[in-house]
Write an enzyme that holds these catalytic residues in place. Structure first.
Site, PDB file in Angstrom:
ATOM      1  N   SER A 143      65.337  56.493  43.780  1.00  0.00           N
ATOM      2  CA  SER A 143      64.122  56.288  44.568  1.00  0.00           C
ATOM      3  C   SER A 143      63.772  57.576  45.303  1.00  0.00           C
ATOM      4  O   SER A 143      64.524  58.551  45.279  1.00  0.00           O
ATOM      5  CB  SER A 143      64.334  55.159  45.568  1.00  0.00           C
ATOM      6  OG  SER A 143      65.318  55.544  46.517  1.00  0.00           O
ATOM      7  N   HIS A 154      61.400  58.804  42.070  1.00  0.00           N
ATOM      8  CA  HIS A 154      60.056  58.418  42.493  1.00  0.00           C
ATOM      9  C   HIS A 154      59.558  59.483  43.461  1.00  0.00           C
ATOM     10  O   HIS A 154      60.126  59.666  44.533  1.00  0.00           O
ATOM     11  CB  HIS A 154      60.078  57.048  43.169  1.00  0.00           C
ATOM     12  CG  HIS A 154      60.400  55.938  42.234  1.00  0.00           C
ATOM     13  ND1 HIS A 154      60.764  54.693  42.656  1.00  0.00           N
ATOM     14  CD2 HIS A 154      60.415  55.867  40.876  1.00  0.00           C
ATOM     15  CE1 HIS A 154      60.981  53.914  41.624  1.00  0.00           C
ATOM     16  NE2 HIS A 154      60.780  54.607  40.533  1.00  0.00           N
ATOM     17  N   ASP A 189      62.460  48.940  38.884  1.00  0.00           N
ATOM     18  CA  ASP A 189      62.272  50.066  37.970  1.00  0.00           C
ATOM     19  C   ASP A 189      63.628  50.513  37.436  1.00  0.00           C
ATOM     20  O   ASP A 189      64.545  50.794  38.186  1.00  0.00           O
ATOM     21  CB  ASP A 189      61.563  51.234  38.659  1.00  0.00           C
ATOM     22  CG  ASP A 189      61.173  52.333  37.683  1.00  0.00           C
ATOM     23  OD1 ASP A 189      61.192  52.079  36.462  1.00  0.00           O
ATOM     24  OD2 ASP A 189      60.848  53.444  38.142  1.00  0.00           O
TER      25      ASP A 189
END
Length: 158
Positions: free
Chosen positions: A25, A52, A144
């Site tokens: 993340s 991300h 994800d």
């Protein structure tokens, strides 16, 4: 670049290093650093990191991670061949896939907020590497990576 022949043909598994896909993340920098600190050169694995990222900001991820490892860390470029004992990081506002041991970048198909870049990488690794694919999720919220992990597992990867 010359033509490829014999064992050097794209897609020949013997010429493509085993690839470890790593998902994290936006807050996963510390986990990525800790992971990379443990990797010694000479294991002949390549590491492809998808984090991300804010699609509107330039990232220093490659530079920051280079401080944590002796392996070379590069921001992925379209058409870049994956080399063993190397780390590749996704640039902002892109989707990253691997085909025949070559990195491919694309503009995200989904609008911001609906993107699943870890699934995209892991699914491409499943197709490209089959049972040789390795996937690691270090941090994150949501799902994800889940479908990509399932694709890798279904083909016998780790």
């Amino acid at each position: 670049m010359g033509s490829l022949t014999g064992a050097d043909q794209p897609g020949d598994p013997s010429t493509i290093p085993r690839i470890v896909g790593i998902g994290a993340s936006a807050g996963g920098l510390a986990a990525l650093e800790q992971f990379l600190e443990q990797i010694a050169p000479g294991n002949d694995l390549a590491y492809v990191i998808v984090q991300h990222l804010d699609p509107t900001q330039k990232t220093l991820l490659a530079e920051l991670l280079q401080q944590a490892t002796k392996l070379p860390v590069r921001e992925a470029e379209n058409g870049m061949r994956v080399e063993p004992d190397s780390v590749y990081v996704i640039p902002p506002n892109t989707e990253l896939t691997v085909v025949d041991g070559v990195l491919h970048l694309a503009t995200p198909a989904e609008p911001r907020g609906f993107r699943l870049p870890i699934n995209i990488l892991f699914s491409s690794l499943a197709r490209d590497q089959g049972e040789r694919a390795i996937a690691v999720i270090l941090s994150g919220m949501g799902s994800d990576g889940t479908l990509g992990l399932q694709a890798i597992r279904a083909l016998g990867g780790l």
